[in-house]
Motif scaffolding. Structure first.
Motif, PDB file in Angstrom:
ATOM      1  N   UNK A 195       0.832  -1.218   0.000  1.00  0.00           N
ATOM      2  CA  UNK A 195       0.000   0.000   0.000  1.00  0.00           C
ATOM      3  C   UNK A 195       0.858   1.256   0.000  1.00  0.00           C
ATOM      4  N   UNK A 196       2.025   1.185   0.612  1.00  0.00           N
ATOM      5  CA  UNK A 196       2.927   2.335   0.664  1.00  0.00           C
ATOM      6  C   UNK A 196       3.624   2.546  -0.669  1.00  0.00           C
ATOM      7  N   UNK A 197       4.119   1.468  -1.269  1.00  0.00           N
ATOM      8  CA  UNK A 197       4.939   1.629  -2.479  1.00  0.00           C
ATOM      9  C   UNK A 197       4.101   1.696  -3.758  1.00  0.00           C
ATOM     10  N   UNK A 198       2.868   1.143  -3.732  1.00  0.00           N
ATOM     11  CA  UNK A 198       1.984   1.221  -4.897  1.00  0.00           C
ATOM     12  C   UNK A 198       0.597   1.692  -4.454  1.00  0.00           C
ATOM     13  N   UNK A 199       0.497   2.959  -4.018  1.00  0.00           N
ATOM     14  CA  UNK A 199      -0.763   3.437  -3.448  1.00  0.00           C
ATOM     15  C   UNK A 199      -1.909   3.535  -4.440  1.00  0.00           C
ATOM     16  N   UNK A 200      -1.607   3.531  -5.738  1.00  0.00           N
ATOM     17  CA  UNK A 200      -2.672   3.597  -6.738  1.00  0.00           C
ATOM     18  C   UNK A 200      -3.162   2.213  -7.147  1.00  0.00           C
ATOM     19  N   UNK A 201      -2.516   1.167  -6.603  1.00  0.00           N
ATOM     20  CA  UNK A 201      -2.943  -0.194  -6.926  1.00  0.00           C
ATOM     21  C   UNK A 201      -3.513  -0.921  -5.710  1.00  0.00           C
ATOM     22  N   UNK A 202      -2.877  -0.785  -4.548  1.00  0.00           N
ATOM     23  CA  UNK A 202      -3.233  -1.637  -3.415  1.00  0.00           C
ATOM     24  C   UNK A 202      -4.125  -0.935  -2.403  1.00  0.00           C
ATOM     25  N   UNK A 203      -5.287  -1.543  -2.171  1.00  0.00           N
ATOM     26  CA  UNK A 203      -6.233  -1.072  -1.168  1.00  0.00           C
ATOM     27  C   UNK A 203      -5.712  -1.391   0.236  1.00  0.00           C
TER      28      UNK A 203
END
Length: 278
Positions: A195-203
Motif C-alpha cells: 500500500x505504501x509503495x503502490x498506493x494507486x494499486x493496493x487497497x
C-alpha cells in the motif's frame, strides 16, 4: 535430480513433485523458479495441472457482477461521496516517507526505530494485533530484527524476477524457504508495504479473509462475488491477496480513485442491506 540445473540460476539444489499427467514439477530451492519436465500422459480421467495463469483466468472478474448489484453499488457510491469524507491528513506524508525508505538504497539505511514504528502504526493501513511481531522483535533484539525485516521487505519488492509478486508474498507468509522472512511480518504487514509503495494499486485492506471484513468477505457482501478459499499449491495466499485486491480495485477504484477512501467505502457498504435476487 543432481544432473538437472535450474535454467534461471544454474543451481543443482532442486526437487521434483510428480504431477497427475506423469510429468515432474521441478522447483529450484535457491531462486524459486519452477518448470515442468517430461511428457504429459493423456488421461482424460485425471484433472489437468492448474498453472498460475489458468487459475488466474478462472478467478472472478468485474464482468461477473450482476447488473442489479452494479446499480446498487453505484447508488451506494453516490451516497457515500455526498458526505465528502475527509482524507486522513497524516497519510500522504507517512506514505512518502516510507516509500522513499522502501527502495533498495533506502532499505539499507532504515533504522530499527523506523521499521518498528512502521509495523505498529495504523497510518495508511491498520495491521491489527502486533503482539506476536513485538515479542519476536524483543527476542531477536532491534539490530537483528531490523536486519531480518529489511530482508523480508527486499524479497517482497525486489526478489527474484523469475517469481511473480504473489509467489514471493506466499513464500514470506508460509515461510516455505528456510530462513526467509521475519516472524509475524506476514500478510497484514506485507500488504501494508505494498500500500505504501503502490498506493494507486493496493487497497488498505490487509487480510484476504477476516471476520471484520477481508477482501473475500467484501467481495461477497458488496458485489455478491464468491472468491475461492486459500489452497496451498493452487489458490495460494499470495495469489488470492493480490488478485482479490486487483478485482476490488477495478470494481470501486474508478469511481473512488483515492484507495484509502475506496477501502472506507467498501467497509461502509458491506453493512448496507443487500438487494435480494430477482
Amino acid at each position: 535430480m543432481a544432473l538437472i540445473n535450474c535454467p534461471t540460476c544454474s543451481s543443482e539444489d532442486i526437487n521434483g513433485t510428480p504431477q497427475p499427467d506423469s510429468r515432474l514439477l521441478i522447483h529450484c530451492n535457491d531462486c524459486g523458479h519452477e518448470w515442468l519436465r517430461g511428457e504429459a500422459r493423456r488421461d482424460p480421467a485425471r484433472p489437468a495441472v492448474r498453472t498460475s495463469d489458468s487459475l488466474h483466468a478462472s478467478f472472478p472478474t468485474a464482468a461477473d457482477v450482476r447488473p442489479d448489484v452494479r446499480e446498487r453499488v453505484m447508488l451506494l457510491t453516490s451516497e457515500f461521496l455526498m458526505d465528502r469524507p475527509e482524507p486522513d491528513p497524516d497519510v500522504e506524508a507517512y506514505r512518502s516517507r516510507y516509500a522513499a525508505l522502501f527502495t533498495q538504497d533506502g532499505l539499507r539505511s532504515a533504522t530499527p526505530e523506523q521499521l518498528l514504528h512502521f509495523a505498529n502504526s495504523t497510518t495508511v493501513a491498520d495491521p491489527a494485533n502486533m503482539s506476536g511481531f513485538n515479542r519476536a522483535w524483543k527476542t531477536a533484539g532491534p539490530d537483528k530484527a531490523a536486519t531480518q525485516v529489511r530482508a523480508t521487505i527486499d524479497y517482497l519488492l525486489f526478489g527474484p524476477e523469475s517469481l511473480a509478486l504473489e509467489d514471493r508474498f506466499t513464500h514470506l507468509v508460509e515461510g516455505s524457504k528456510k530462513g526467509l522472512g521475519f516472524p509475524s511480518f506476514k500478510e497484514s504487514l506485507l500488504t501494508k508495504v505494498l500500500c505504501v509503495v503502490e498506493p494507486e494499486r493496493f487497497l488498505p485492506v490487509v487480510k484476504y479473509t477476516a471476520a471484520a471484513g477481508g477482501k473475500k468477505e467484501l467481495a461477497k457482501l458488496v458485489f455478491d462475488l464468491d472468491l475461492p478459499p486459500v489452497e496451498k499449491g493452487a489458490y495460494t495466499i499470495g495469489r488470492l491477496a493480490v488478485w482479490s485486491n486487483d478485482l476490488l480495485r477495478s470494481l470501486v477504484g474508478n469511481d473512488i480513485p483515492d484507495l484509502q477512501q475506496a477501502a472506507r467505502f467498501l467497509q461502509w457498504a458491506k453493512a448496507r442491506p443487500a438487494m435480494s435476487r430477482t
